[in-house]
Write an enzyme that holds these catalytic residues in place. Sequence first.
Site, PDB file in Angstrom:
ATOM      1  N   GLN A  76       4.374  -0.836 -13.835  1.00 23.47           N
ATOM      2  CA  GLN A  76       3.407  -0.861 -12.740  1.00 23.47           C
ATOM      3  C   GLN A  76       2.336  -1.949 -12.958  1.00 23.47           C
ATOM      4  OE1 GLN A  76       1.372   2.853 -12.111  1.00 23.47           O
ATOM      5  NE2 GLN A  76       2.241   3.102 -10.080  1.00 23.47           N
ATOM      6  N   ASP A 119       6.011   8.369  -4.745  1.00 23.00           N
ATOM      7  CA  ASP A 119       5.395   9.654  -5.101  1.00 23.00           C
ATOM      8  C   ASP A 119       4.836   9.587  -6.525  1.00 23.00           C
ATOM      9  OD1 ASP A 119       6.358  11.117  -2.645  1.00 23.00           O
ATOM     10  OD2 ASP A 119       8.259  10.459  -3.487  1.00 23.00           O
ATOM     11  N   TYR A 155       9.917   5.367  -5.456  1.00 19.65           N
ATOM     12  CA  TYR A 155       8.926   5.404  -6.551  1.00 19.65           C
ATOM     13  C   TYR A 155       7.505   5.686  -6.098  1.00 19.65           C
ATOM     14  CZ  TYR A 155      12.944   3.044  -8.417  1.00 19.65           C
ATOM     15  OH  TYR A 155      14.225   2.749  -8.768  1.00 19.65           O
ATOM     16  N   ARG A 198       6.103  -2.330   0.580  1.00 16.34           N
ATOM     17  CA  ARG A 198       6.640  -1.233   1.393  1.00 16.34           C
ATOM     18  C   ARG A 198       5.917   0.070   1.035  1.00 16.34           C
ATOM     19  NH1 ARG A 198      12.365  -0.340  -1.958  1.00 16.34           N
ATOM     20  NH2 ARG A 198      11.593   1.465  -3.136  1.00 16.34           N
ATOM     21  N   GLY A 199       6.309   1.156   1.699  1.00 11.96           N
ATOM     22  CA  GLY A 199       5.875   2.502   1.301  1.00 11.96           C
ATOM     23  C   GLY A 199       4.364   2.668   1.317  1.00 11.96           C
ATOM     24  N   GLU A 200       3.812   3.069   0.189  1.00 13.19           N
ATOM     25  CA  GLU A 200       2.374   3.358   0.129  1.00 13.19           C
ATOM     26  C   GLU A 200       1.679   2.613  -1.012  1.00 13.19           C
ATOM     27  OE1 GLU A 200       1.171   7.409   0.843  1.00 13.19           O
ATOM     28  OE2 GLU A 200      -0.440   7.267  -0.637  1.00 13.19           O
ATOM     29  N   ASP A 201       2.181   2.799  -2.226  1.00 11.89           N
ATOM     30  CA  ASP A 201       1.413   2.278  -3.359  1.00 11.89           C
ATOM     31  C   ASP A 201       1.484   0.756  -3.465  1.00 11.89           C
ATOM     32  OD1 ASP A 201      -0.274   2.966  -5.624  1.00 11.89           O
ATOM     33  OD2 ASP A 201       1.360   2.183  -6.854  1.00 11.89           O
ATOM     34  N   SER A 202       2.668   0.167  -3.301  1.00 14.55           N
ATOM     35  CA  SER A 202       2.756  -1.303  -3.390  1.00 14.55           C
ATOM     36  C   SER A 202       1.953  -1.926  -2.247  1.00 14.55           C
ATOM     37  CB  SER A 202       4.211  -1.780  -3.363  1.00 14.55           C
ATOM     38  OG  SER A 202       4.856  -1.357  -2.178  1.00 14.55           O
ATOM     39  N   TYR A 220      12.899  -2.073   1.730  1.00 14.19           N
ATOM     40  CA  TYR A 220      14.072  -1.216   1.905  1.00 14.19           C
ATOM     41  C   TYR A 220      15.180  -2.088   2.488  1.00 14.19           C
ATOM     42  CZ  TYR A 220      10.271   2.201   1.707  1.00 14.19           C
ATOM     43  OH  TYR A 220       9.157   2.909   1.335  1.00 14.19           O
TER      44      TYR A 220
HETATM   45  O1  TRH Z   1       9.146   3.137  -3.654  1.00 18.11           O
HETATM   46  P1  TRH Z   1       8.483   3.333  -2.343  1.00 18.11           P
HETATM   47  O2  TRH Z   1       9.303   3.069  -1.170  1.00 18.11           O
HETATM   48  O3  TRH Z   1       7.943   4.761  -2.317  1.00 18.11           O
HETATM   49  C1  TRH Z   1       7.744   5.671  -1.330  1.00 18.11           C
HETATM   50  C2  TRH Z   1       8.686   6.794  -1.403  1.00 18.11           C
HETATM   51  O4  TRH Z   1       9.771   6.508  -0.579  1.00 18.11           O
HETATM   52  C3  TRH Z   1       8.023   8.048  -1.015  1.00 18.11           C
HETATM   53  O5  TRH Z   1       8.907   9.129  -0.887  1.00 18.11           O
HETATM   54  C4  TRH Z   1       7.259   7.858   0.237  1.00 18.11           C
HETATM   55  O6  TRH Z   1       6.578   8.982   0.362  1.00 18.11           O
HETATM   56  C5  TRH Z   1       6.307   6.700   0.080  1.00 18.11           C
HETATM   57  O7  TRH Z   1       7.019   5.519  -0.263  1.00 18.11           O
HETATM   58  C6  TRH Z   1       5.486   6.433   1.300  1.00 18.11           C
HETATM   59  O8  TRH Z   1       7.185   2.383  -2.237  1.00 18.11           O
HETATM   60  P2  TRH Z   1       5.741   2.453  -2.911  1.00 18.11           P
HETATM   61  O9  TRH Z   1       4.932   3.541  -2.346  1.00 18.11           O
HETATM   62  O10 TRH Z   1       5.214   1.111  -2.819  1.00 18.11           O
HETATM   63  O11 TRH Z   1       6.007   2.778  -4.432  1.00 18.11           O
HETATM   64  C7  TRH Z   1       6.570   1.863  -5.326  1.00 18.11           C
HETATM   65  C8  TRH Z   1       5.967   2.052  -6.707  1.00 18.11           C
HETATM   66  O12 TRH Z   1       6.723   1.313  -7.653  1.00 18.11           O
HETATM   67  C9  TRH Z   1       4.542   1.521  -6.799  1.00 18.11           C
HETATM   68  O13 TRH Z   1       3.771   2.357  -7.639  1.00 18.11           O
HETATM   69  C10 TRH Z   1       4.704   0.167  -7.449  1.00 18.11           C
HETATM   70  C11 TRH Z   1       5.868   0.431  -8.357  1.00 18.11           C
HETATM   71  N1  TRH Z   1       6.654  -0.734  -8.766  1.00 18.11           N
HETATM   72  C12 TRH Z   1       6.701  -1.060 -10.092  1.00 18.11           C
HETATM   73  O14 TRH Z   1       6.040  -0.418 -10.916  1.00 18.11           O
HETATM   74  N2  TRH Z   1       7.480  -2.109 -10.486  1.00 18.11           N
HETATM   75  C13 TRH Z   1       8.178  -2.868  -9.621  1.00 18.11           C
HETATM   76  O15 TRH Z   1       8.872  -3.827 -10.035  1.00 18.11           O
HETATM   77  C14 TRH Z   1       8.088  -2.529  -8.227  1.00 18.11           C
HETATM   78  C15 TRH Z   1       8.845  -3.362  -7.229  1.00 18.11           C
HETATM   79  C16 TRH Z   1       7.339  -1.458  -7.839  1.00 18.11           C
END
Ligand code: TRH
Length: 387
Positions: free
Chosen positions: A260, A20, A18, A276-280, A198
Site C-alpha cells: 500500500q 474493504d 482490495y 477505482r473503487g474507494e481507497d485508491s 476493473y
Molecule cells: O480493489 P478495489 O476495487 O476495492 C473495492 C472492492 O471492490 C470493495 O468490495 C468495494 O467495496 C470498494 O472497492 C468500493 O479498489 P480500492 O478501493 O481502490 O482498493 C484497492 C486497495 O489496494 C487500496 O487500498 C490500494 C491498494 N493497492 C495496493 O496496495 N497496491 C497496488 O499495487 C494497488 C494497485 C492497489
Amino acid sequence: MQPASVHWDIFCRIVDNYGDIGVTWRLARQLAAEYAIPVRLWVDDLHAFRQIRPELDCNATTQFLQGVEIRHWATPLPPTEPGSVVIEALACDLPDSFILAMADESPPPIWINLEYLSAEKWVQGVHGLPSPHPRLPLMKHFFMPGYTPGTGGLTRETWLYDARDEFQRDLTAQSRFWAGLGLTNKEERHFRISLFSYESASLAGLLTACGEGNQVIDLLVPMGKAVPQIAAWFGAVDARAGTTWQRGKLTAHVLPMLSQDDYDRLLWACDFNFVRGEDSFVRAQFAGRPLIWQAYRQEENAHLDKLTAFLGLYLADLPPDTAALVRAVWQSWNREEDIHALWPDWIDALPTLSAHARAWATQLAEKNDLASNLVKFINKLLKSRAF
Ligand code: TRH
C-alpha cells in the site's frame, strides 16, 4: 456482566478485490500509531490482505503488524471478549455470538457501523445516527466517510502530505523507486500514467488513443483485472509482472501488486492516475495529480449517482470548458464508452488539471480527517454515558 476491555475491535470481511481491507487496514494502523489505541483487527481473508501487506503471515491466527493485532476472522468465531469499541467496517455483519457477548458487557461497547464513502448529499443526514438493536440492549451508530462538513471525513494520516511532498521533490528517491520496479527514470517529455481499473470495454479505446497520439506514454499497470484485456490488445497471451509491451507511442509495463505504501509512491510519481473503487480513488486525490476514477459498479447504476455527486464538488472551481471535459471523460470511462475522441483534449488540458488537482488536495487537507473525527465522536458518546 463485566466492563468491556479497553481495546478496539475492527471487523473486516473482504467481499471482493482490495478496497474493504485497504480502507480498514489504513484506519486500524492510524488509530494505533497516532492515538495509541490498542486495535484488534479481524480479517476473514488473509490471502487478499497479503496482496497489499506482503509481510503478513497467512497461516497465523494472531500476529502484530505496525502496532495492530491482526486476528484471522474464522467461522465460527471462538469465544472472544469484545473491546470497548467495536467497528463493523463496511456493513460486514458481526457474528451473532460476538453480538451476544457485546450485549453481556456493562456498559456495552460503543458499536460503530463504518460505511462506504460517497459524496452524495444524503450522507450528511445519516452520519452519526443511532440504530437500536431490535432485541438486545445495544445501540449501533452510523459513521459515514465524506467530503463535506457534517460527514466523517476521509482517512488521511498526519504524515501523508509531508511524505508526498518530500518524495515529489527528491529525484534520487524517485530514481530508486523506479529502479525498484525495474524501470528507468522518467524522461521529461514522456508521460507516466498508472492504470488500476476493473475489466472495461473502454480499455481498447484508451490504448488505441495512447498508441496513436503525439505523446510518448508509459502505462504502468499493477497486476490485476485489467491486465488480460491489455495483453490481448497488444496481441499477447502471457501477462505477468515484469512484462513490457510496445505499440506506437505507447509502452505498457505490468507491475506486481505493490504494498500500500509503494502504491502511494506510484501515485505521487506518475503524471496522472487511473484509479477505482474507494481507497485508491482517495489516495489519488491526496497525491495532488490529475486522475480518472472508475467507480465500483453497483446495481441499477447507483455508482453513476456517486460519480455525479463527486464531480459536482470536484469541478466547482474549474473553468467551464475544462469541467465539461473532465465530466465527459469520467462519464465515458464509467459507462464503458470509447474515450478515444476525448483523449487529445485531455492531454492538452493536463497543465490546468494538474494545478487543479494540487489545489483540491490542499482543500482536502484543510478538513479534519476520519480517524480524528471518529475518536472525537466516540469520546462524545462515552462522555454522554458517564452522566
Ligand atoms: O480493489 P478495489 O476495487 O476495492 C473495492 C472492492 O471492490 C470493495 O468490495 C468495494 O467495496 C470498494 O472497492 C468500493 O479498489 P480500492 O478501493 O481502490 O482498493 C484497492 C486497495 O489496494 C487500496 O487500498 C490500494 C491498494 N493497492 C495496493 O496496495 N497496491 C497496488 O499495487 C494497488 C494497485 C492497489
